[in-house]
Design an enzyme around this catalytic site. Structure first.
Site, PDB file in Angstrom:
ATOM      1  N   THR A 112       0.810  -1.276   0.037  1.00 15.86           N
ATOM      2  CA  THR A 112       0.183   0.048   0.146  1.00 15.86           C
ATOM      3  C   THR A 112       0.848   1.172  -0.094  1.00 15.86           C
ATOM      4  O   THR A 112       1.975   1.212   0.708  1.00 15.86           O
ATOM      5  CB  THR A 112      -0.898   0.128   1.224  1.00 15.86           C
ATOM      6  OG1 THR A 112      -1.755  -1.108   1.104  1.00 15.86           O
ATOM      7  CG2 THR A 112      -1.666   1.375   1.531  1.00 15.86           C
ATOM      8  N   ARG A 162     -14.733  -7.085  -0.261  1.00 15.87           N
ATOM      9  CA  ARG A 162     -13.832  -6.718   1.136  1.00 15.87           C
ATOM     10  C   ARG A 162     -13.214  -5.188   0.516  1.00 15.87           C
ATOM     11  O   ARG A 162     -12.585  -5.110  -0.245  1.00 15.87           O
ATOM     12  CB  ARG A 162     -12.766  -7.627   1.393  1.00 15.87           C
ATOM     13  CG  ARG A 162     -11.888  -7.329   2.692  1.00 15.87           C
ATOM     14  CD  ARG A 162     -10.729  -6.711   2.228  1.00 15.87           C
ATOM     15  NE  ARG A 162      -9.674  -6.593   3.310  1.00 15.87           N
ATOM     16  CZ  ARG A 162      -8.845  -5.585   3.519  1.00 15.87           C
ATOM     17  NH1 ARG A 162      -8.253  -5.011   2.318  1.00 15.87           N
ATOM     18  NH2 ARG A 162      -7.903  -5.411   4.458  1.00 15.87           N
ATOM     19  N   ASP A 179      -8.855  -0.690   5.219  1.00 21.40           N
ATOM     20  CA  ASP A 179      -8.955   0.709   5.968  1.00 21.40           C
ATOM     21  C   ASP A 179      -8.574   1.948   4.978  1.00 21.40           C
ATOM     22  O   ASP A 179      -8.873   3.116   5.165  1.00 21.40           O
ATOM     23  CB  ASP A 179      -7.938   0.864   6.873  1.00 21.40           C
ATOM     24  CG  ASP A 179      -6.672   0.431   6.620  1.00 21.40           C
ATOM     25  OD1 ASP A 179      -6.331  -0.312   6.021  1.00 21.40           O
ATOM     26  OD2 ASP A 179      -5.515   1.388   7.062  1.00 21.40           O
ATOM     27  N   GLY A 236      -5.783  -4.153   7.428  1.00 23.10           N
ATOM     28  CA  GLY A 236      -6.876  -3.057   7.314  1.00 23.10           C
ATOM     29  C   GLY A 236      -8.015  -3.338   8.607  1.00 23.10           C
ATOM     30  O   GLY A 236      -8.522  -2.148   8.911  1.00 23.10           O
TER      31      GLY A 236
HETATM   32  N1  ASP Z   1      -4.212  -1.526   4.702  1.00 21.48           N
HETATM   33  C1  ASP Z   1      -4.309  -1.990   3.299  1.00 21.48           C
HETATM   34  C2  ASP Z   1      -5.601  -2.946   3.442  1.00 21.48           C
HETATM   35  O1  ASP Z   1      -5.930  -3.566   4.526  1.00 21.48           O
HETATM   36  C3  ASP Z   1      -3.400  -3.069   3.236  1.00 21.48           C
HETATM   37  C4  ASP Z   1      -2.127  -2.464   3.571  1.00 21.48           C
HETATM   38  O2  ASP Z   1      -1.772  -1.566   3.844  1.00 21.48           O
HETATM   39  O3  ASP Z   1      -0.810  -3.467   3.327  1.00 21.48           O
HETATM   40  O4  ASP Z   1      -6.216  -2.923   2.498  1.00 21.48           O
END
Ligand code: ASP
Length: 338
Positions: free
Chosen positions: A206, A234, A237, A259
């Protein structure tokens, strides 16, 4: 957990801090070529974000540009290099927020937009709503002139292999399912094995940025392909204002990590709230949330980058590393992984 105590405490007059996720490979798995590629792309992101701001652009311009550079690269899990869902398609999320006005824009579950952060900006600036999802968000993208990208643009062998590996782990019962359910959370609270960084590996990359400009505007943004093998629409966050992204009166924050936990803990807003209501410094607020609060549940793996009104920069993570970097008002760039 890495020793972050002795890290420099950066402060800028104006500038930018970025992350490229926490799913950092162990040192012995990170080849010199891949490491160089990460550092080069982080540097390019900071350099282009800085140039956008030094040419008279705002913190919004800096954050969007820095994130676009990482979305266009195949090595991060955002834009072009996004993870695949269990159906083998990309489903991307992004958000953007301005601290002094609380303007915000977010998109979730989109599959054909080259730069989701750009669409989040259009939502923020041209739409009466804050958050758009799926086909509606894509229809809005066409209205504001962002052309549909072919699915082949988003194909990368590495993410495809990640999807196959995640499916094999799930089928073999070797791994926790990619979506953590209540029973799993309760089991962990009762002492079962917490999640490991291996569990995190297939969901990271991310990207996010926080900038403070010469006018004192604080802006935060985040963009992601979410977790590999995700199901049922799905959403993590990253596009959720107050969870994965927040900018307010005291700070701007962009998150990365597991997340579901970042949503439950309203991580980005909690950092701002601890500064506003408890009078904590950015560093103390961020570290309480990342090192203590998320750790209470023994599985809130992840990290944040953040900046306060005085230009103090914070990069906290409870994992082995976080792709990250910052640039100051003179254009000096620092990047790090571990
Ligand atoms: N936070 C991101 C999610 O859950 C994934 C990540 O940051 O690695 O979609």
């Amino acid at each position: 957990m890495p020793d972050q105590k002795n890290e420099l405490l950066p402060q800028v007059k104006w500038g930018l801090v970025i992350h490229g996720g926490v799913g950092v490979l162990p040192r012995h798995e990170l080849t010199p070529e891949l490491e160089a590629d990460y550092l080069r792309t982080l540097t390019a992101s900071l350099s282009e974000g800085y140039q956008a701001m030094s040419r008279g652009g705002t913190a919004v311009d800096g954050v969007v540009k820095a994130i676009e550079v990482m979305e266009d690269s195949v090595i991060f899990n955002a834009g072009r290099g996004s993870n695949f869902t269990s159906d083998g398609v990309v489903s991307m999320d992004a958000s953007l927020m301005v601290g002094d006005t609380l303007e915000a824009g977010a998109v979730a579950g989109i599959s054909d937009v080259r730069n989701p952060i750009r669409l989040a900006r259009h939502v923020m600036e041209e739409c009466p709503h804050v958050m758009l999802v799926g086909s509606g968000a894509e229809a809005f993208a066409r209205e504001v002139g962002l052309e549909a990208e072919d699915s082949t643009y988003f194909f990368t062998q590495r993410r495809w292999d990640d999807l196959q590996a995640a499916k094999a782990r799930e089928a073999g019962g070797e791994a926790r399912p990619n979506t953590v359910d209540v029973e799993d959370a309760r089991a962990i609270a009762a002492g079962a094995e917490p999640l490991t960084e291996e569990d995190l590996k297939h969901r990271s990359g991310t990207v996010g940025a926080v900038a403070l400009d010469r006018e004192g505007r604080l802006v935060a943004g985040t963009s992601t392909g979410g977790s590999a093998n995700k199901k049922w629409g799905r959403i993590g966050d990253s596009p959720v204002i107050a969870a994965g992204t927040y900018a307010g009166s005291h700070c701007g924050v962009s998150c990365t990590g597991w997340g579901e936990y970042f949503i439950r803990h309203a991580v980005a807003h909690d950092i701002q709230a601890r500064m506003a209501y408890m009078g904590l410094s950015l560093r103390d607020a961020a570290r309480q949330v990342v090192m203590e609060k998320l750790e209470e549940h023994r599985k809130g793996l992840g990290g944040v980058v953040a900046m306060d009104r005085e230009g103090k920069i914070e990069m906290s993570f409870n994992t082995r590393g976080m792709y990250r970097g910052w640039v100051d008002e003179e254009g000096q760039i620092r990047v790090a992984i571990f």
